[in-house]
Write a protein that holds these residues in place. Structure first.
Motif, PDB file in Angstrom:
ATOM      1  N   THR A  52      -2.537  -5.419   5.668  1.00  0.00           N
ATOM      2  CA  THR A  52      -1.274  -5.369   4.939  1.00  0.00           C
ATOM      3  C   THR A  52      -0.104  -5.139   5.880  1.00  0.00           C
ATOM      4  OG1 THR A  52      -2.386  -4.517   2.957  1.00  0.00           O
ATOM      5  CG2 THR A  52      -0.011  -4.172   3.097  1.00  0.00           C
ATOM      6  N   ASP A  53      -0.309  -4.302   6.884  1.00  0.00           N
ATOM      7  CA  ASP A  53       0.735  -3.972   7.849  1.00  0.00           C
ATOM      8  C   ASP A  53       0.200  -4.261   9.247  1.00  0.00           C
ATOM      9  OD1 ASP A  53       2.643  -2.899   9.511  1.00  0.00           O
ATOM     10  OD2 ASP A  53       2.631  -0.894   8.626  1.00  0.00           O
TER      11      ASP A  53
ATOM     12  N   VAL B  73      -8.105   6.738  -0.327  1.00  0.00           N
ATOM     13  CA  VAL B  73      -7.371   5.858   0.588  1.00  0.00           C
ATOM     14  C   VAL B  73      -8.043   4.492   0.691  1.00  0.00           C
ATOM     15  CG1 VAL B  73      -8.510   6.600   2.733  1.00  0.00           C
ATOM     16  CG2 VAL B  73      -6.128   5.809   2.782  1.00  0.00           C
TER      17      VAL B  73
ATOM     18  N   GLN C 190      -8.175  -2.461   6.014  1.00  0.00           N
ATOM     19  CA  GLN C 190      -7.378  -2.951   4.893  1.00  0.00           C
ATOM     20  C   GLN C 190      -5.895  -2.694   5.126  1.00  0.00           C
ATOM     21  OE1 GLN C 190     -10.833  -2.277   1.444  1.00  0.00           O
ATOM     22  NE2 GLN C 190      -9.205  -0.787   1.694  1.00  0.00           N
ATOM     23  N   ALA C 191      -5.591  -1.494   5.629  1.00  0.00           N
ATOM     24  CA  ALA C 191      -4.193  -1.155   5.894  1.00  0.00           C
ATOM     25  C   ALA C 191      -3.591  -2.089   6.937  1.00  0.00           C
ATOM     26  CB  ALA C 191      -4.089   0.294   6.352  1.00  0.00           C
TER      27      ALA C 191
ATOM     28  N   THR D  93      -5.759   1.155  -0.752  1.00  0.00           N
ATOM     29  CA  THR D  93      -5.410   0.084   0.202  1.00  0.00           C
ATOM     30  C   THR D  93      -6.232  -1.179  -0.020  1.00  0.00           C
ATOM     31  OG1 THR D  93      -7.025   0.917   1.819  1.00  0.00           O
ATOM     32  CG2 THR D  93      -4.772   1.750   1.994  1.00  0.00           C
TER      33      THR D  93
ATOM     34  N   ALA E 284      -6.003   0.493  13.848  1.00  0.00           N
ATOM     35  CA  ALA E 284      -7.104   0.172  12.934  1.00  0.00           C
ATOM     36  C   ALA E 284      -8.359  -0.232  13.700  1.00  0.00           C
ATOM     37  CB  ALA E 284      -6.690  -0.941  11.981  1.00  0.00           C
TER      38      ALA E 284
ATOM     39  N   THR F 202      -0.138   6.142   3.438  1.00  0.00           N
ATOM     40  CA  THR F 202      -1.472   5.738   3.887  1.00  0.00           C
ATOM     41  C   THR F 202      -1.830   6.320   5.253  1.00  0.00           C
ATOM     42  OG1 THR F 202      -1.475   3.691   2.594  1.00  0.00           O
ATOM     43  CG2 THR F 202      -2.914   3.763   4.535  1.00  0.00           C
ATOM     44  N   GLU F 203      -0.928   6.216   6.219  1.00  0.00           N
ATOM     45  CA  GLU F 203      -1.242   6.729   7.558  1.00  0.00           C
ATOM     46  C   GLU F 203      -1.467   8.238   7.538  1.00  0.00           C
ATOM     47  OE1 GLU F 203       0.876   4.888  11.054  1.00  0.00           O
ATOM     48  OE2 GLU F 203       2.100   4.069   9.420  1.00  0.00           O
TER      49      GLU F 203
ATOM     50  N   GLN G 250       0.855  -1.183   0.000  1.00  0.00           N
ATOM     51  CA  GLN G 250       0.000   0.000   0.000  1.00  0.00           C
ATOM     52  C   GLN G 250       0.892   1.234   0.000  1.00  0.00           C
ATOM     53  OE1 GLN G 250      -2.290  -0.859   3.462  1.00  0.00           O
ATOM     54  NE2 GLN G 250      -0.710  -0.259   4.890  1.00  0.00           N
TER      55      GLN G 250
ATOM     56  N   ALA H   8     -10.722   1.544   5.218  1.00  0.00           N
ATOM     57  CA  ALA H   8      -9.339   1.773   4.810  1.00  0.00           C
ATOM     58  C   ALA H   8      -8.373   1.402   5.936  1.00  0.00           C
ATOM     59  CB  ALA H   8      -9.149   3.231   4.399  1.00  0.00           C
ATOM     60  N   TRP H   9      -8.753   1.708   7.175  1.00  0.00           N
ATOM     61  CA  TRP H   9      -7.915   1.322   8.311  1.00  0.00           C
ATOM     62  C   TRP H   9      -7.787  -0.202   8.412  1.00  0.00           C
ATOM     63  CZ3 TRP H   9      -4.231   3.100  11.112  1.00  0.00           C
ATOM     64  CH2 TRP H   9      -4.120   4.464  11.404  1.00  0.00           C
TER      65      TRP H   9
END
Length: 413
Positions: free
Chosen positions: A85-86, A356, A81-82, A360, A93, A41-42, A37, A78-79
């Motif tokens: 990934t991380d 976003v 999904q992020a 993501t 999130a 993003t953050e 992503q 979006a949080w």
């Protein structure tokens, strides 16, 4: 004064040229892969949260009927999904997505929806809310009270589909859009992934019914249908197709792939050689913009193009997702600060929420598979050519002056 007049054009020329160089760098900068992503993003999420705290969701509600819901639900999603990934973002999130869910379920979030519909408040509100709740539980399912609420809402959605003669339930009294039902069915599929297969029969029936009500002109799910029987009212449009294709792979990957290929053939365009971008109407059909699509530029829906990045990511369409991301960095006028990043100077925060959420995007029920689709290899060249022309425009007269032969001075005795 003469000195200012002489130097002002040069200063403007330097600024324009530097801006074009920055734009070219953004266009050429590698975009994140399907399992990655954006590094910003953050900071993007920080801006959206700041805007929500200042009432951007209420302001968005004045622009279109679902402005409040989308502002909050996309932020929460979006949080999640992020964090998938991380994993280092998991705690933040969960905190932020739960905060967003609470705003969705507030009186303000429900205000425009009818409690008389089934599911309660209509399939748009029920579907998006249930999908966000499911997404949160995909990160943490230890909250037994929240698991029970998810089970209750999922059951209500499933019962509404089972009782209906049409696969496309009402979002508002007397109005139905297939995209809304697609989101709701996806939430049932995620329920089954998380807690066991309870709704397979409902989902299979929905797929069978939906396939029998495709738009005959495109072979795709329609934009709007009659609420009584799901018959066609408005054929496929990119505004709803891009969201449909974000969720259809969660439901049935094989059907989603065949639909996505049709969608790409019908809507992907390069107006004037520029692109790729998404037409609002299928090729060969012209129409005007509305509250769903926003203003159209050469038939292109900017909002649909943004959401198409998310659809491309979940379909494994790496090249298209990267191209749209790169165009967004060029045309979206991003402003990057140490603690935030915003597009279009932050004038429309709901647009940032869509960006976003799309950048993501990742499937929550099925792993992403790489889908090989054609994309013009030279798509960057028209954009680079435009930047070159703009960059040299302020220097044209200077270059012309340098190219002119100088007169020799005549020496007289």
């Amino acid at each position: 004064m003469g000195s200012i007049r002489r130097w002002a054009p040069r200063v403007v020329g330097i600024v324009v040229t530097l801006a074009c160089l920055v734009g070219a760098g953004r266009l050429l900068w590698p975009q994140p892969g399907l399992d990655e992503q954006p590094g910003s993003t953050e900071r993007q999420l920080a801006f959206v949260r700041e805007a929500l705290d200042e009432g951007s969701d209420t302001a968005a509600q004045e622009l279109f009927p679902e402005g409040y819901v989308f502002s909050n639900v996309l932020y929460g999603l979006a949080w999640v999904q992020a964090a998938h990934t991380d994993s280092g973002l998991r705690a933040a999130a969960l905190r932020e997505s739960r905060w967003a869910l609470a705003r969705l379920e507030s009186d303000e979030g429900k205000a425009i929806f009818s409690p008389a519909l089934r599911p309660t408040f209509g399939v748009f509100f029920a579907g998006w809310t249930n999908w966000l709740r499911a997404a949160i539980l995909s990160l943490d399912d230890t909250d037994t009270a929240e698991v029970r609420r998810f089970a209750t809402h999922s059951s209500e959605i499933a019962q509404a589909f089972a009782a209906a003669e049409t696969p496309f339930l009402q979002a508002y009294p007397g109005q139905a859009w297939p995209v809304d039902s697609t989101v709701a069915i996806a939430s049932l599929r995620l329920h089954d992934k998380l807690f066991g297969a309870d709704y397979t029969a409902v989902i299979d029936r929905w797929l069978e019914q939906a396939k029998s009500r495709l738009d005959p002109a495109t072979g795709l799910l329609p934009h709007q249908v009659a609420p009584s029987d799901g018959s066609l009212m408005t054929g496929a449009r990119a505004t709803s197709q891009t969201a449909i294709h974000r969720f259809l792979p969660e439901i049935d990957p094989a059907f989603a792939t065949s639909q996505y290929s049709r969608y790409r053939d019908q809507f992907l365009a390069y107006p004037g050689g520029f692109g790729p971008a998404l037409r609002e109407y299928p090729k060969g059909v012209d129409g005007s913009g509305d509250v769903d699509s926003g203003p159209l530029v050469a038939g292109i829906s900017l909002s649909a193009t943004v959401v198409a990045q998310g659809a491309a990511r979940v379909h494994g369409d790496r090249d298209l997702a990267s191209a749209i991301g790169a165009e967004g960095e060029l045309l979206g006028l991003p402003v990057s600060l140490p603690g935030s990043k915003r597009y279009a100077f932050g004038l429309l925060p709901i647009g940032d929420a869509f960006v976003v959420w799309s950048s993501t995007a990742r499937p929550l029920t099925e792993p992403t598979t790489v889908l090989e689709q054609d994309l013009r290899w030279w798509w960057r060249l028209p954009w680079l050519g435009m930047l070159i022309l703009i960059a040299i425009a302020p220097w044209v007269w200077t270059l012309v002056g340098l190219a002119r032969p100088r007169r020799r001075e005549t020496v007289t005795g």
